[in-house]
Design a protein around this motif. Sequence first.
Motif, short mmCIF file in Angstrom:
data_model
loop_
_atom_site.label_atom_id
_atom_site.label_comp_id
_atom_site.label_asym_id
_atom_site.label_seq_id
_atom_site.Cartn_x
_atom_site.Cartn_y
_atom_site.Cartn_z
N LEU A 24 31.19 3.80 25.73
CA LEU A 24 30.65 5.19 25.78
C LEU A 24 30.86 6.23 24.78
O LEU A 24 30.32 7.01 24.16
CB LEU A 24 31.14 5.82 27.24
N LEU A 25 32.18 5.59 23.66
CA LEU A 25 32.63 6.28 22.81
C LEU A 25 31.91 5.97 21.43
O LEU A 25 31.99 6.51 20.20
CB LEU A 25 34.10 6.59 22.81
N VAL A 26 31.85 4.30 21.44
CA VAL A 26 31.54 3.62 20.12
C VAL A 26 30.32 3.04 20.43
O VAL A 26 29.96 2.46 21.40
CB VAL A 26 32.66 2.66 19.85
N GLU A 27 29.29 3.13 19.37
CA GLU A 27 28.13 2.65 19.50
C GLU A 27 28.05 1.02 19.17
O GLU A 27 28.70 0.96 18.33
CB GLU A 27 27.16 3.19 18.56
N MET A 28 27.52 0.34 20.17
CA MET A 28 27.56 -1.12 20.04
C MET A 28 26.25 -1.71 20.14
O MET A 28 25.28 -1.16 20.74
CB MET A 28 28.54 -1.63 21.09
N GLU A 29 26.03 -2.92 19.52
CA GLU A 29 24.82 -3.47 19.56
C GLU A 29 24.61 -4.26 20.85
O GLU A 29 25.47 -4.57 21.58
CB GLU A 29 24.62 -4.83 18.64
N ARG A 30 23.41 -4.39 21.25
CA ARG A 30 23.10 -4.87 22.64
C ARG A 30 23.69 -6.28 22.90
O ARG A 30 24.33 -6.62 24.11
CB ARG A 30 21.64 -4.96 22.96
N SER A 31 23.77 -7.15 21.93
CA SER A 31 24.56 -8.53 22.23
C SER A 31 25.91 -8.20 22.25
O SER A 31 26.46 -9.15 23.10
CB SER A 31 24.06 -9.26 20.83
N ARG A 156 20.43 0.30 33.95
CA ARG A 156 19.72 -0.46 32.96
C ARG A 156 20.24 -0.66 31.54
O ARG A 156 20.07 -1.88 31.22
CB ARG A 156 18.42 0.38 32.86
N GLU A 157 21.00 0.27 31.54
CA GLU A 157 21.87 0.26 30.01
C GLU A 157 23.05 -0.89 30.16
O GLU A 157 23.72 -0.80 31.27
CB GLU A 157 22.26 1.45 29.44
N ARG A 158 23.43 -1.61 29.21
CA ARG A 158 24.58 -2.43 29.21
C ARG A 158 25.88 -1.75 29.32
O ARG A 158 26.65 -2.17 29.79
CB ARG A 158 24.44 -3.27 27.95
N GLU A 159 25.94 -0.50 28.60
CA GLU A 159 27.03 0.43 28.42
C GLU A 159 27.44 0.58 30.15
O GLU A 159 28.73 0.78 30.43
CB GLU A 159 26.97 1.53 27.92
N HIS A 160 26.41 1.18 30.88
CA HIS A 160 26.42 1.86 32.25
C HIS A 160 26.98 0.51 33.29
O HIS A 160 27.87 0.51 33.87
CB HIS A 160 25.30 2.36 32.82
N PHE A 161 26.42 -0.50 33.09
CA PHE A 161 26.65 -1.79 33.61
C PHE A 161 28.18 -2.08 33.35
O PHE A 161 28.88 -2.77 34.13
CB PHE A 161 25.89 -3.11 33.38
N PHE A 162 28.60 -1.96 32.04
CA PHE A 162 30.09 -2.38 31.83
C PHE A 162 30.96 -1.53 32.65
O PHE A 162 32.13 -2.31 33.06
CB PHE A 162 30.32 -2.35 30.40
N VAL A 163 30.83 -0.27 32.67
CA VAL A 163 31.52 0.56 33.32
C VAL A 163 31.81 0.03 34.79
O VAL A 163 32.92 0.06 35.36
CB VAL A 163 31.15 2.11 33.42
N LEU A 164 30.67 -0.30 35.54
CA LEU A 164 30.51 -0.54 36.82
C LEU A 164 31.58 -2.10 36.70
O LEU A 164 32.41 -2.19 37.79
CB LEU A 164 29.36 -1.09 37.27
N ALA A 165 31.09 -2.97 36.02
CA ALA A 165 31.94 -4.12 36.02
C ALA A 165 33.33 -4.18 36.03
O ALA A 165 34.21 -4.70 36.43
CB ALA A 165 31.50 -5.09 34.92
N VAL A 166 33.85 -3.36 34.98
CA VAL A 166 35.23 -2.98 34.67
C VAL A 166 35.85 -2.45 35.91
O VAL A 166 36.93 -2.71 36.44
CB VAL A 166 35.61 -2.01 33.75
N ILE A 167 35.21 -1.43 36.60
CA ILE A 167 35.69 -0.73 37.80
C ILE A 167 35.93 -1.86 38.85
O ILE A 167 37.13 -1.87 39.63
CB ILE A 167 34.68 0.56 38.51
N ILE A 168 34.79 -2.74 39.35
CA ILE A 168 35.23 -3.81 40.20
C ILE A 168 36.36 -4.83 39.84
O ILE A 168 37.02 -5.23 40.64
CB ILE A 168 33.70 -4.71 40.33
N CYS A 169 36.19 -5.14 38.45
CA CYS A 169 37.29 -6.06 37.95
C CYS A 169 38.84 -5.60 38.13
O CYS A 169 39.56 -6.08 38.61
CB CYS A 169 37.21 -6.18 36.72
N VAL A 170 38.96 -4.25 37.92
CA VAL A 170 40.26 -3.56 38.10
C VAL A 170 40.53 -3.43 39.65
O VAL A 170 41.74 -3.67 39.99
CB VAL A 170 40.38 -2.06 37.50
N LEU A 171 39.59 -3.31 40.45
CA LEU A 171 39.87 -3.18 41.75
C LEU A 171 40.27 -4.59 42.41
O LEU A 171 41.16 -4.80 43.44
CB LEU A 171 38.74 -2.74 42.65
#
Length: 334
Positions: A24-31, A156-171
């Motif tokens: 969310l702070l650093v712009e990254m490529e989709r890959s 739809r965005e990989r960044e938003h999905f990443f936040v969800l995945a990290v939350i689930i992983c931490v839980l």
Amino acid sequence: MKGLLKNKPFLYIVAGLIVAMIPLLVEMERSTMTMMNLIVIYAIVAIGFNILLGYAGQISLGHAAFMGLGAYLSAYITGNYELPFLVSLLLSGLIPMVIGLILGLVALRLEGHYLAIATLGFGVAIQQTFKEWIAFTNGFSGARAATPEIFGFALREREHFFVLAVIICVLLILFAHNLLSSKTGRALIAIRDSEHAAQAMGVSLFKYKLIAFALSAFYAGIGGSLYVHLIRFTEPNQWGIDLSLNLLAMVVIGGLASIPGSVLGAAFIVFVPEFVKDIEWLQNIKNVASIFTGIALVLVIMFFPYGLARIGSQLKALFIGRPKHTKPTKGVEG
């Protein structure tokens, strides 16, 4: 403050928040974002597999089947019944967990290489079912998954999905940490070290082997659900022996009986193919990523048996030395 720094659940939460904020702070490529998402997803599966292998000492060479089952279930449920994504995510963990209980019953009668062969056969059977059960999986044509939505917000965005995945992983990390720090964790370690000694101490092999297989299958199903909604497609060949061996490599390379080791192992296995892909003189070698993984596995077993998670303490002990009266702790999360 000093007490908080020694509190592992607190450190897991802080680490999760920091990691989730990076894209969310650093712009990254989709890959790059896809690779980061895959690391988190495989970390979830590896943590569950580590409960089974690292803590309970039960080998499985068919664990990719649980991940594939979770992927197909989530794609089917969201596509045909239009249930919310979070409901399909939960069901994609619970249904493989029930099948994991059944596999646990088989494990009660087998151990060592016999168990490995049995779970390998299970994985092959499930993969073949994926190929033949066209009404459920769409066979070799593959199944497509809908864009996940949470409370009306489409990820739809990989960044938003990443936040969800990290939350689930931490839980799931917090759940695993609390479970393994309890009586259940001590019982699993006792079974791993010696089943006969564990029985003599009153540990129920029936109960705790079932718990280990069920939890590892649950984590794999959750990982499979996240995977299919990230890639939006799945087909039977993805869930074979190659993936099961990669899951095994994640746990061994990262560190047996270590939650952070599971995350490190997942990062290593996901990153290696990307790293090798950019080395020009290696591009003509077939399956070079698998070769690198195999070499890393051998080197870790030979020289760093506690995995990447404890490589620092092992090197410190090697060069600085350890007092004669102390011994390395075995089976403790690091």
